[in-house]
Design a protein around this motif. Structure first.
Motif, short mmCIF file in Angstrom:
data_model
loop_
_atom_site.label_atom_id
_atom_site.label_comp_id
_atom_site.label_asym_id
_atom_site.label_seq_id
_atom_site.Cartn_x
_atom_site.Cartn_y
_atom_site.Cartn_z
N SER A 139 6.97 2.80 2.05
CA SER A 139 7.58 1.66 1.37
C SER A 139 6.50 0.63 1.06
O SER A 139 5.50 0.52 1.78
N VAL A 140 6.69 -0.13 -0.02
CA VAL A 140 5.70 -1.18 -0.33
C VAL A 140 5.58 -2.17 0.82
O VAL A 140 4.55 -2.85 0.96
N ASP A 141 6.60 -2.25 1.65
CA ASP A 141 6.56 -3.14 2.81
C ASP A 141 6.28 -2.37 4.10
O ASP A 141 6.49 -2.89 5.21
N GLY A 142 5.83 -1.11 3.95
CA GLY A 142 5.59 -0.26 5.12
C GLY A 142 4.41 -0.70 5.96
O GLY A 142 3.62 -1.56 5.55
N PRO A 143 4.29 -0.08 7.14
CA PRO A 143 3.28 -0.51 8.12
C PRO A 143 1.86 -0.05 7.83
O PRO A 143 0.92 -0.51 8.47
N VAL A 144 1.69 0.91 6.90
CA VAL A 144 0.34 1.42 6.63
C VAL A 144 -0.01 1.25 5.15
O VAL A 144 0.87 1.20 4.29
N LYS A 145 -1.29 1.19 4.88
CA LYS A 145 -1.77 0.97 3.51
C LYS A 145 -2.49 2.18 2.93
O LYS A 145 -2.57 2.32 1.71
N THR A 146 -3.04 3.05 3.79
CA THR A 146 -3.80 4.21 3.32
C THR A 146 -3.45 5.44 4.15
O THR A 146 -2.93 5.33 5.26
N PHE A 147 -3.76 6.62 3.60
CA PHE A 147 -3.50 7.85 4.34
C PHE A 147 -4.44 7.95 5.54
O PHE A 147 -4.05 8.50 6.59
N ALA A 203 14.96 7.30 1.70
CA ALA A 203 14.62 6.86 3.05
C ALA A 203 13.21 6.27 3.09
O ALA A 203 12.95 5.29 3.79
N THR A 204 12.30 6.87 2.31
CA THR A 204 10.92 6.36 2.24
C THR A 204 10.88 5.00 1.56
O THR A 204 10.29 4.05 2.08
N ALA A 205 11.53 4.90 0.42
CA ALA A 205 11.54 3.63 -0.33
C ALA A 205 12.25 2.53 0.44
O ALA A 205 11.86 1.36 0.37
#
Length: 331
Positions: A139-147, A203-205
């Motif tokens: 999600s754009v508000d998720g806890p991680v920014k990169t793989f 669920a991801t979004a």
């Protein structure tokens, strides 16, 4: 009457009788020239509303124009496309039944996991314009920014992030292959499974899971709500140009291509009715290159790219071979 004359008279009489009975044998090229003379069924092995259903309905008016006959959408969902595939194979090889389907991964999956009573080679691709790839996203508000950040967190604690995925799919195989390459124990991951790509994407979004592994093309309507972390492709993908390739995450891993959607026929039709097959190929190619079709389908985020039978068949069979190689990951 001479013998010669009597023979001639017999031939003429026999010919007249055969013609009256509709039994005159016509050369195959003349029979093919009359094709099509009635509506053609488009078998979609999925329920209404999915990508293939939308693709077939959006493409329908342009293909009808080229063939000069109506097309009738026949939805045959069930058993992971096995019902629709079997139905198509049971139709006469006369050109009046064609397929619009996700050839990969579904045909290989039904064979490898469900013991379907057909082979990879029983289907011949005409054109697979939609080529999907697994996208790892959050999600754009998720806890991680990169793989790379995902890998770092999971190495420290495999249960630190929840992972959303559809089981027995190319996406699941790619997830396991990537984590194996990163030396992460997949059995310790906190995996949340979904019945389809749609629920997994939602669920991801919606941040119900931290990271989702799902076909990227289906994410397009949710593009503003997700952050792409890695795409399992060998080169940049037009519809997600900013998505980092999985190789750019510092992980060297093999991967399975995702859905390959589009137009197919039975190999029996291709072999037994080559002129009809050529007619279908020419019509689908012309409709695919129609600027109006391209624009109309683009507005619905549907693909019309013309790859042709040879390239489409190769992509399908290569995908099938790759899935067979990693079939244990799909079980």
């Amino acid at each position: 009457m001479t013998d010669f004359t009597r023979r001639d008279a017999f031939k003429i009489s026999a010919g007249a009788f055969a013609a009256a009975s509709g039994m005159v044998a016509m050369p195959s090229i003349l029979r093919a020239a009359a094709y099509p003379s009635r509506p053609i069924n488009v078998i979609v092995p999925f329920a209404t509303g999915g990508y293939n259903d939308r693709l077939s309905r959006a493409f329908l008016p342009y293909l009808e124009k080229e063939l000069g006959q109506p097309l009738v959408i026949v939805n045959k969902p069930g058993a992971g496309t096995q019902l629709g595939n079997s139905y198509a194979l049971n139709q006469p090889a006369d050109g009046y039944s064609i397929l619009c389907t996700s050839a990969a991964p579904y045909i290989p999956l039904t064979i490898l996991l469900q013991n379907a009573p057909y082979k990879f080679e029983d289907f011949s691709m005409i054109n697979l314009p939609s080529r999907d790839y697994t996208l790892a996203a959050t999600s754009v508000d998720g806890p991680v920014k990169t793989f790379a950040e995902v890998i770092e967190k999971l190495k420290k604690d495999p249960a630190s992030l929840s992972i959303g995925v559809q089981p027995a799919s190319a996406d699941y195989a790619n997830m396991v292959l990537a984590f194996q390459a990163a030396e992460i124990d997949a059995s310790k991951l906190r995996i949340v499974t979904y019945d389809g790509g749609g629920p997994a994407r939602n669920a991801t979004a919606g941040a119900q899971v931290d990271v989702g592994f799902v076909g990227g093309e289906g994410f397009l309507p949710l593009k503003t709500k997700v952050r792409p972390l890695a795409i399992f492709a060998a080169q940049k993908v037009d519809w997600y140009p900013d998505a980092p390739l999985i190789g750019e995450a510092g992980i060297k891993t093999d991967f399975v291509e995702g859905s390959q959607r589009g137009w197919a026929v039975t190999t029996k039709l291709k072999n037994e009715q080559p002129e009809i097959y050529k007619t279908l190929v020419a019509a689908i190619e012309k409709a695919s290159k129609n600027p109006k079709a391209i624009e109309a389908l683009k507005l619905q985020e549907l693909a019309t790219t013309w790859y042709g039978p040879e390239a489409s068949d190769k992509a399908y069979l290569d995908n099938a071979a790759k899935m067979a190689k990693y079939v244990d990951l799909l079980k």
